[in-house]
Design a protein around this motif. Structure first.
Motif, PDB file in Angstrom:
ATOM      1  N   PHE A 176       0.971  -1.197  -0.124  1.00 51.50           N
ATOM      2  CA  PHE A 176      -0.161   0.151   0.459  1.00 51.50           C
ATOM      3  C   PHE A 176       0.490   1.663  -0.228  1.00 51.50           C
ATOM      4  O   PHE A 176       0.634   2.336  -0.538  1.00 51.50           O
ATOM      5  N   MET A 177       1.979   1.217   0.534  1.00 47.49           N
ATOM      6  CA  MET A 177       3.098   2.297   0.912  1.00 47.49           C
ATOM      7  C   MET A 177       3.411   3.030  -0.236  1.00 47.49           C
ATOM      8  O   MET A 177       3.971   3.766  -0.569  1.00 47.49           O
ATOM      9  N   VAL A 178       4.065   1.856  -1.239  1.00 49.23           N
ATOM     10  CA  VAL A 178       4.608   2.043  -2.729  1.00 49.23           C
ATOM     11  C   VAL A 178       2.628   3.071  -4.016  1.00 49.23           C
ATOM     12  O   VAL A 178       3.333   2.939  -4.356  1.00 49.23           O
ATOM     13  N   GLU A 179       1.466   2.746  -3.362  1.00 47.93           N
ATOM     14  CA  GLU A 179       0.977   2.737  -4.295  1.00 47.93           C
ATOM     15  C   GLU A 179       0.875   4.832  -4.187  1.00 47.93           C
ATOM     16  O   GLU A 179       1.044   4.856  -2.974  1.00 47.93           O
ATOM     17  N   ALA A 180      -0.111   5.605  -4.612  1.00 46.06           N
ATOM     18  CA  ALA A 180      -0.490   6.304  -4.674  1.00 46.06           C
ATOM     19  C   ALA A 180      -1.037   6.822  -3.509  1.00 46.06           C
ATOM     20  O   ALA A 180      -0.336   8.498  -2.337  1.00 46.06           O
ATOM     21  N   PRO A 181      -1.973   6.336  -2.664  1.00 45.47           N
ATOM     22  CA  PRO A 181      -3.022   6.802  -1.160  1.00 45.47           C
ATOM     23  C   PRO A 181      -1.405   6.691  -0.428  1.00 45.47           C
ATOM     24  O   PRO A 181      -1.364   7.523   0.737  1.00 45.47           O
ATOM     25  N   GLY A 182      -0.367   6.091  -0.335  1.00 41.27           N
ATOM     26  CA  GLY A 182       0.792   5.410   1.028  1.00 41.27           C
ATOM     27  C   GLY A 182       1.609   6.809   0.793  1.00 41.27           C
ATOM     28  O   GLY A 182       1.697   7.281   1.529  1.00 41.27           O
ATOM     29  N   ALA A 183       2.001   7.491  -0.322  1.00 39.52           N
ATOM     30  CA  ALA A 183       2.176   9.076  -0.397  1.00 39.52           C
ATOM     31  C   ALA A 183       1.394   9.806   0.162  1.00 39.52           C
ATOM     32  O   ALA A 183       2.395  10.614   0.848  1.00 39.52           O
ATOM     33  N   PHE A 184       0.510   9.801  -0.365  1.00 42.72           N
ATOM     34  CA  PHE A 184      -0.392  11.004   0.556  1.00 42.72           C
ATOM     35  C   PHE A 184      -0.483  10.768   2.226  1.00 42.72           C
ATOM     36  O   PHE A 184      -0.187  11.947   2.582  1.00 42.72           O
ATOM     37  N   ILE A 185      -0.349   9.743   2.722  1.00 43.31           N
ATOM     38  CA  ILE A 185      -0.173   9.302   3.846  1.00 43.31           C
ATOM     39  C   ILE A 185       0.761   9.398   4.568  1.00 43.31           C
ATOM     40  O   ILE A 185       1.350  10.371   5.855  1.00 43.31           O
TER      41      ILE A 185
END
Lengths: 197, 197
Positions: free
Chosen positions: A173-182
């Protein structure tokens, strides 16, 4: 009040560190920080453009008519971005393949244009260079920091070297786009907590 | 009026200056960039297709004009004889062009193999054209007489499941390669004599 050159440099590292304090240039911050390496590469490319455009804008600030200053800034910035793009293709081709479209997009990175407009157009060459260098280094460090967190948690590796062994289940999840926001939000939160004391 | 002339003058000079810089950087890096593209995009596909050749196809290469386009050809020697040639063609895929390296056996006039070099197909679906060796293997030993089609279009190639358009793109590129080979066969053989010492 005139600040010293050191102060101009240092402010880019904490007080005005781009993605966290100014919350500018988020497009590359979110998109390319899947790994530390990408983050640093993107940061260095932006730093180069930032320094060169700051120097040139500052040198030409008495010649450029105020009415068309934005157009002039964009020409200057776009030139240096294209130079970076060609140089990256010639010397660091694998990195260029990974960063892809985000290199040309430095042209519209609001940090670069923002520094040209807010600082270099009003200040002499040497403080402008220091400003470009400071903001650039701050930007690079921010990208590297976000990349570090995302790469370690998201893939369980650093610079492609596995850290936790085979038992670690990567939190993709962290390397996906939402992970970047979080990740960006949490780091912003920590910085504010530390900074407000 | 003076203002206006001044603005036009500044923008013109700035643009001309920027154009000059870009032209010189482009000229100085174009050779390096071409080499990098060869090394990182084409070389892996060529090595796979011309596996077991006794020369280095990266060195034994030449260019020929096909109409307006210039195409690079890579020579493969087997047992001391010039036996195969590889070159790249493009076909329209699901998203943009698919680059396909095609190897042709000049003695039996059949394909010795194909390999996708560049593409922007959907990861995990269309991208299998590059990663699934079974798909590319279907082209092996097919004669360079006519074009190639996927089975739904009345051909012999099994399309990748969920990626018919990508598969069609690869077939288009392979068909194009056959046409180019047939058009240039005589010129190619002429050129190849130089390598068969």
């Amino acid at each position: 009040m005139a600040k010293s050159i050191t102060q101009e440099f240092v402010k880019g590292l904490w007080a005005e560190i781009p993605p966290f304090r100014l919350v500018l240039g988020l497009c590359p911050v979110l998109a390319v920080t899947k790994t530390v390496e990408n983050g640093i590469g993107m940061g260095l490319a932006t730093t180069f453009v930032l320094i060169c455009s700051n120097i040139l804008v500052s040198m030409l600030r008495s010649i450029i008519p105020t009415k068309i200053r934005i157009a002039c800034f964009i020409i200057i910035i776009a030139t240096f971005v294209t130079v970076v793009e060609l140089l990256m293709q010639a010397f660091t081709y694998p990195l260029f393949l990974k960063l892809g479209i985000f290199i040309p997009l430095i042209v519209v990175n609001c940090i670069v244009l923002g520094r040209a407009e807010a600082f270099a157009f009003k200040n002499p060459v040497i403080p402008s260079t220091a400003d470009g260098l400071g903001i650039g280094v701050g930007f690079t460090l921010s990208l590297a920091a976000i990349g570090l967190v995302r790469e370690i948690i998201g893939t369980g590796a650093l610079f492609g070297v596995s850290l936790f062994g085979a038992d670690y289940q990567p939190f993709a999840f962290m390397v996906e786009a939402p992970g970047a926001f979080i990740c960006l939000g949490l780091m912003l939160c920590i910085m504010n907590l530390v900074g407000n004391k | 009026m003076r203002d206006l002339i001044n603005m036009v003058l500044v923008l013109t000079i700035l643009s001309a200056f920027s154009g000059g810089i870009l032209a010189s950087v482009k000229q100085n890096t174009s050779e390096k960039i071409e080499f990098q593209q060869l090394k990182f995009e084409k070389a892996p596909a060529i090595k796979e297709i011309l596996a077991g050749c006794s020369n280095d196809p990266m060195i034994d290469r030449f260019k020929l004009k096909d109409g307006e386009k210039e195409i690079s050809f890579f020579v493969g020697k087997f047992d001391g004889r010039v036996k195969a040639i590889a070159f790249e063609t493009y076909g329209k895929g699901f998203e943009g062009n698919i680059g396909l390296m095609v190897g042709v056996d000049i003695e039996t006039r059949s394909l010795i193999g194909v390999g996708v070099t560049t593409h922007s197909e959907t990861p995990g679906v269309g991208s299998k054209a590059k990663t699934d060796p079974k798909f590319a293997a279907q082209f092996k030993d097919l004669p360079v007489a006519e074009g190639f089609k996927v089975k739904p279009d009345g051909g012999v190639i099994d399309a990748l499941s969920g990626a018919t358009i990508t598969s069609r793109g690869v077939c288009l590129a392979a068909t194009d390669a056959v046409n180019i080979y047939n058009r240039l066969e005589n010129k190619l053989k002429e050129k190849l004599k130089a390598y068969s010492k």
